[in-house]
Design an enzyme around this catalytic site. Structure first.
Site: not given
Ligand code: STX
Length: 320
Positions: A51, A118-119, A273, A301
């Site tokens: 996120g 990711s985050w 991605d 991703h």
């Protein structure tokens, strides 16, 4: 490599339930939800979701051998089952790093593997840089360092060249005179006092990210954006962090790589991605001599893509 007969179920461990779960009050405002699964006496691993605002997921347990790992997951402030839902106050990168340390000490764990995509890769890296003796290894996917260039690429002009169809409703939700800064325009709406304004903006923001996360779009994944409780937390928290440049200096992670050079790192990156393009994984790998980079040739991703999942499971198996 891609072969259409292999499914996610083939590469992941079977679904399991947590053996313990609970809630931890981290401030007078925020309480975070956590869970443990796998082997209580196994090697500890902390799973850091994306996120920001995405929340933990049951499927994340399946990336680890449950007989070997003590798998710990939590919902970062404001998302998932953590309360208050979608709350932005006292919600910063430093606060999340401190929450991870609070969990570690609460569970009596000395050191743990740190797993995030990711985050989750961003927060894993900042956590390890803040507490460099606590991470046994870093297992990272879809590298995101949240620099201006990365945000501009995904939310303004870049990914839009590859997904003009999905980008159009995201852009057109904003009046033309505000389209030159879409993150700012969405921030106004996502923090509006009018709940319907917030929800409508959250839906468009989240649809954009879900539509672009996989090389082959998956209808069930796209449906996440239609769950407006999920979308509001996801969009509000992401936009809050990005509007505030994740509360860190630009290029903080690359400027502070020395502190984590001793930690073995595995980087799994989908070639296609478009949410977090491969350049960031490459730059991180170059800056971390102790890292191994695998660029997966047939993925985008998402950690729910078969070839990404296969590499992640291979990495956690090798670290048992
Ligand atoms: N956000 C990237 C990220 O961390 C810019 C992310 N993207 N999708 C997710 O996380 C979920 C899988 C949590 C929905």
């Amino acid at each position: 490599m891609f072969d259409s007969t292999t499914t996610l179920e083939d590469v992941l461990y079977p679904p399991i339930d947590p053996y313990e779960s609970g809630r931890l009050e981290v401030t007078s405002l925020h309480t975070i939800a956590w869970e443990k699964s796998g082997n209580p006496d196994g090697i500890p691993v902390i799973v850091i979701h994306g996120g920001p605002g995405g929340g933990g997921q049951p499927a994340y347990r399946q990336y680890f051998d449950p007989s070997a790992y003590n798998i710990i997951q939590f919902d970062q402030r404001g998302c998932g089952a953590s309360t208050p839902h979608a709350e932005l106050q006292d919600n910063t990168t430093q606060a999340l790093v401190d929450d991870i340390e609070t969990l570690r000490t609460a569970f009596g764990i000395e050191r743990w593997h740190v797993f995030g995509g990711s985050w989750g890769s961003t927060l894993s890296l900042v956590y390890a840089q803040t507490y460099p003796n606590r991470a046994i290894s870093l297992i990272l996917r879809g590298i995101f360092m949240c620099r201006k260039s990365e945000l501009h690429w995904f939310y303004q002009d870049g990914a839009s060249h590859i997904f003009p169809d999905a980008f159009e409703p995201y852009r057109e939700h904003i009046p033309i005179d505000e389209q030159s800064d879409l993150i700012k325009a969405y921030y106004h709406r996502l923090t509006s006092n009018d709940i319907e304004v917030r929800r409508a903006a959250a839906q468009q923001w989240t649809r954009w990210e879900m539509a672009t996360s996989r090389l082959f779009p998956d209808p069930s994944y796209l449906e996440k954006a239609e769950d407006l409780d999920f979308a509001v937390a996801f969009a509000r928290i992401e936009c809050h962090y990005f509007t505030n440049a994740i509360f860190l200096d630009e290029a903080h992670i690359l400027n502070n790589v020395e502190s984590i050079q001793h930690i073995p790192a595995v980087i799994v990156q989908g070639r296609y991605d478009v949410v977090c393009p491969t350049r960031s994984a490459w730059e991180l790998h170059k800056a971390l001599p102790n890292s191994r980079l695998t660029i997966v040739p047939d993925s985008g991703h998402s950690m729910g893509e078969v070839s990404i999942a296969r590499e992640l499971v291979a990495a956690t198996n090798a670290l048992r």
